[in-house]
Design a protein around this motif. Structure first.
Motif, PDB file in Angstrom:
ATOM      1  N   SER A 213      87.307  43.625  34.403  1.00 24.31           N
ATOM      2  CA  SER A 213      85.856  43.752  34.546  1.00 24.31           C
ATOM      3  C   SER A 213      85.352  42.564  35.350  1.00 24.31           C
ATOM      4  O   SER A 213      86.010  41.530  35.435  1.00 24.31           O
ATOM      5  CB  SER A 213      85.182  43.779  33.169  1.00 24.31           C
ATOM      6  OG  SER A 213      85.417  42.561  32.475  1.00 24.31           O
ATOM      7  N   GLY A 214      84.186  42.716  35.947  1.00 25.80           N
ATOM      8  CA  GLY A 214      83.638  41.599  36.708  1.00 25.80           C
ATOM      9  C   GLY A 214      82.790  42.059  37.869  1.00 25.80           C
ATOM     10  O   GLY A 214      82.520  43.253  38.042  1.00 25.80           O
ATOM     11  N   VAL A 215      82.365  41.104  38.675  1.00 27.38           N
ATOM     12  CA  VAL A 215      81.449  41.379  39.779  1.00 27.38           C
ATOM     13  C   VAL A 215      82.217  41.962  40.964  1.00 27.38           C
ATOM     14  O   VAL A 215      83.190  41.380  41.435  1.00 27.38           O
ATOM     15  CB  VAL A 215      80.711  40.101  40.213  1.00 27.38           C
ATOM     16  CG1 VAL A 215      79.799  40.399  41.399  1.00 27.38           C
ATOM     17  CG2 VAL A 215      79.894  39.545  39.049  1.00 27.38           C
ATOM     18  N   LEU A 216      81.760  43.109  41.429  1.00 29.45           N
ATOM     19  CA  LEU A 216      82.328  43.779  42.595  1.00 29.45           C
ATOM     20  C   LEU A 216      81.219  43.911  43.634  1.00 29.45           C
ATOM     21  O   LEU A 216      80.142  44.433  43.332  1.00 29.45           O
ATOM     22  CB  LEU A 216      82.862  45.156  42.211  1.00 29.45           C
ATOM     23  CG  LEU A 216      83.646  45.918  43.281  1.00 29.45           C
ATOM     24  CD1 LEU A 216      84.989  45.232  43.540  1.00 29.45           C
ATOM     25  CD2 LEU A 216      83.879  47.359  42.849  1.00 29.45           C
ATOM     26  N   VAL A 217      81.474  43.428  44.850  1.00 26.69           N
ATOM     27  CA  VAL A 217      80.464  43.431  45.910  1.00 26.69           C
ATOM     28  C   VAL A 217      80.710  44.599  46.860  1.00 26.69           C
ATOM     29  O   VAL A 217      81.843  44.833  47.287  1.00 26.69           O
ATOM     30  CB  VAL A 217      80.486  42.107  46.693  1.00 26.69           C
ATOM     31  CG1 VAL A 217      79.460  42.129  47.828  1.00 26.69           C
ATOM     32  CG2 VAL A 217      80.200  40.933  45.757  1.00 26.69           C
ATOM     33  N   LEU A 218      79.656  45.341  47.185  1.00 28.31           N
ATOM     34  CA  LEU A 218      79.715  46.424  48.155  1.00 28.31           C
ATOM     35  C   LEU A 218      78.725  46.133  49.275  1.00 28.31           C
ATOM     36  O   LEU A 218      77.642  45.595  49.031  1.00 28.31           O
ATOM     37  CB  LEU A 218      79.377  47.774  47.517  1.00 28.31           C
ATOM     38  CG  LEU A 218      80.356  48.334  46.478  1.00 28.31           C
ATOM     39  CD1 LEU A 218      80.053  47.772  45.100  1.00 28.31           C
ATOM     40  CD2 LEU A 218      80.275  49.849  46.430  1.00 28.31           C
ATOM     41  N   ALA A 219      79.103  46.479  50.498  1.00 30.32           N
ATOM     42  CA  ALA A 219      78.237  46.265  51.657  1.00 30.32           C
ATOM     43  C   ALA A 219      77.438  47.530  51.943  1.00 30.32           C
ATOM     44  O   ALA A 219      77.972  48.632  51.913  1.00 30.32           O
ATOM     45  CB  ALA A 219      79.070  45.881  52.874  1.00 30.32           C
TER      46      ALA A 219
ATOM     47  N   ARG B  52      84.516  32.306  47.141  1.00 27.28           N
ATOM     48  CA  ARG B  52      85.103  31.647  45.974  1.00 27.28           C
ATOM     49  C   ARG B  52      85.109  32.626  44.808  1.00 27.28           C
ATOM     50  O   ARG B  52      84.074  33.190  44.461  1.00 27.28           O
ATOM     51  CB  ARG B  52      84.295  30.403  45.595  1.00 27.28           C
ATOM     52  CG  ARG B  52      84.882  29.624  44.415  1.00 27.28           C
ATOM     53  CD  ARG B  52      83.948  28.514  43.976  1.00 27.28           C
ATOM     54  NE  ARG B  52      84.492  27.760  42.852  1.00 27.28           N
ATOM     55  CZ  ARG B  52      83.766  26.980  42.065  1.00 27.28           C
ATOM     56  NH1 ARG B  52      82.465  26.852  42.280  1.00 27.28           N
ATOM     57  NH2 ARG B  52      84.324  26.330  41.064  1.00 27.28           N
ATOM     58  N   LYS B  53      86.272  32.843  44.237  1.00 22.85           N
ATOM     59  CA  LYS B  53      86.407  33.744  43.098  1.00 22.85           C
ATOM     60  C   LYS B  53      86.690  32.931  41.838  1.00 22.85           C
ATOM     61  O   LYS B  53      87.494  32.001  41.859  1.00 22.85           O
ATOM     62  CB  LYS B  53      87.553  34.732  43.312  1.00 22.85           C
ATOM     63  CG  LYS B  53      87.368  35.681  44.483  1.00 22.85           C
ATOM     64  CD  LYS B  53      88.559  36.615  44.576  1.00 22.85           C
ATOM     65  CE  LYS B  53      88.449  37.553  45.750  1.00 22.85           C
ATOM     66  NZ  LYS B  53      89.627  38.450  45.844  1.00 22.85           N
ATOM     67  N   ILE B  54      86.036  33.300  40.749  1.00 21.73           N
ATOM     68  CA  ILE B  54      86.274  32.660  39.456  1.00 21.73           C
ATOM     69  C   ILE B  54      86.655  33.750  38.460  1.00 21.73           C
ATOM     70  O   ILE B  54      85.927  34.727  38.292  1.00 21.73           O
ATOM     71  CB  ILE B  54      85.028  31.903  38.953  1.00 21.73           C
ATOM     72  CG1 ILE B  54      84.647  30.793  39.940  1.00 21.73           C
ATOM     73  CG2 ILE B  54      85.280  31.326  37.567  1.00 21.73           C
ATOM     74  CD1 ILE B  54      83.372  30.064  39.567  1.00 21.73           C
ATOM     75  N   TYR B  55      87.799  33.597  37.819  1.00 19.60           N
ATOM     76  CA  TYR B  55      88.258  34.549  36.815  1.00 19.60           C
ATOM     77  C   TYR B  55      88.171  33.907  35.431  1.00 19.60           C
ATOM     78  O   TYR B  55      88.569  32.753  35.239  1.00 19.60           O
ATOM     79  CB  TYR B  55      89.710  34.967  37.089  1.00 19.60           C
ATOM     80  CG  TYR B  55      89.873  35.853  38.289  1.00 19.60           C
ATOM     81  CD1 TYR B  55      89.859  37.240  38.163  1.00 19.60           C
ATOM     82  CD2 TYR B  55      90.035  35.314  39.562  1.00 19.60           C
ATOM     83  CE1 TYR B  55      90.005  38.059  39.269  1.00 19.60           C
ATOM     84  CE2 TYR B  55      90.181  36.122  40.676  1.00 19.60           C
ATOM     85  CZ  TYR B  55      90.168  37.495  40.520  1.00 19.60           C
ATOM     86  OH  TYR B  55      90.314  38.301  41.621  1.00 19.60           O
ATOM     87  N   TRP B  56      87.651  34.665  34.477  1.00 21.04           N
ATOM     88  CA  TRP B  56      87.574  34.215  33.090  1.00 21.04           C
ATOM     89  C   TRP B  56      88.525  35.062  32.252  1.00 21.04           C
ATOM     90  O   TRP B  56      88.613  36.269  32.437  1.00 21.04           O
ATOM     91  CB  TRP B  56      86.150  34.367  32.543  1.00 21.04           C
ATOM     92  CG  TRP B  56      85.156  33.444  33.190  1.00 21.04           C
ATOM     93  CD1 TRP B  56      84.496  33.640  34.356  1.00 21.04           C
ATOM     94  CD2 TRP B  56      84.724  32.174  32.701  1.00 21.04           C
ATOM     95  NE1 TRP B  56      83.674  32.577  34.637  1.00 21.04           N
ATOM     96  CE2 TRP B  56      83.785  31.662  33.633  1.00 21.04           C
ATOM     97  CE3 TRP B  56      85.023  31.415  31.562  1.00 21.04           C
ATOM     98  CZ2 TRP B  56      83.155  30.433  33.466  1.00 21.04           C
ATOM     99  CZ3 TRP B  56      84.391  30.188  31.395  1.00 21.04           C
ATOM    100  CH2 TRP B  56      83.474  29.707  32.335  1.00 21.04           C
TER     101      TRP B  56
END
Length: 219
Positions: free
Chosen positions: A146-152, A171-175
């Motif tokens: 799960s997490g942030v997914l960016v679409l153009a 920059r990607k940050i994984y938790w």
């Protein structure tokens, strides 16, 4: 037959092949016809002869020769159920004229694949928000992540974001959720990941397990 037309390349249409740009505007014209018109000099960009693979730039003028009127029927859009449309729209955490950011739920693939018919790329049909085209994927998250997914929202932005992810300008940050409190609280974990088989014929429940470096070769 239509008459001769002159169209201008828009800012969001730049840096793509001429034949692809042409098919977007005139989907009823086959690729072979486009190539023939280029060879004969009937299609011109800024007055010059071009090849189908020529990349067009914003502001250029494209001469379109007379074309047949018998346009082929438009391809039907993918159908998204009302339930899925509501779900994917509720997942939007940010939207402007250029991008959409989703909080992708776990279990939902980013793209389709083997036996994957329900995925973000397909559900993006419900994220047009007034635009003619659905937003484009520019990176991916694993199905169970799960997490942030960016679409153009435009082709131009898709190209810029894809390059940013490819060149690691982003920059990607994984938790990760862990059991207990790590000691020490800060540091680097250097463990290998191996895939543990799931249950059922389709491998449902498949997980990734951490393996100590000394045991990697034995797995």
């Amino acid at each position: 037959m239509t008459g001769v037309q002159t169209l201008t390349i828009g800012a969001d249409e730049a840096d793509q092949r001429l034949d692809r740009w042409f098919r977007r505007h005139f989907p009823h014209v086959p690729q072979g016809r486009i190539e023939k018109m280029c060879r004969k000099g009937e299609i011109r960009v800024d007055g010059g002869r071009v090849k189908p693979a020529t990349r067009v730039e914003a502001g250029q003028s494209v001469r379109i020769p007379p074309l047949p009127d018998d346009a082929a029927p438009a391809q039907p859009r993918e159908t998204v159920s009302d339930t899925d449309a509501t779900m994917i729209r509720d997942a939007v955490i940010y939207r402007d004229d250029h991008i959409i950011a989703l909080n992708k739920p776990p279990g939902l693939p980013t793209q389709g694949g083997s036996k994957q018919t329900r995925h973000v790329d397909g559900l993006a049909e419900a994220l047009r928000f007034g635009l003619d085209e659905k937003p484009r994927l520019v990176h991916r998250l694993d199905k169970d992540t799960s997490g942030v997914l960016v679409l153009a929202r435009t082709r131009r932005i898709a190209g810029a974001l894809t390059e940013a992810f490819r060149s690691r300008d982003t920059r990607k940050i994984y938790w990760a959720v862990c059991a207990g409190v790590p000691q020490p609280r800060m540091g680097t974990i250097r463990y290998g990941l191996v895939k543990a088989p799931g249950h059922g014929r389709g491998g449902e429940g498949e997980k990734m397990h951490c393996v100590h470096p000394r045991d990697v070769d034995a797995t």
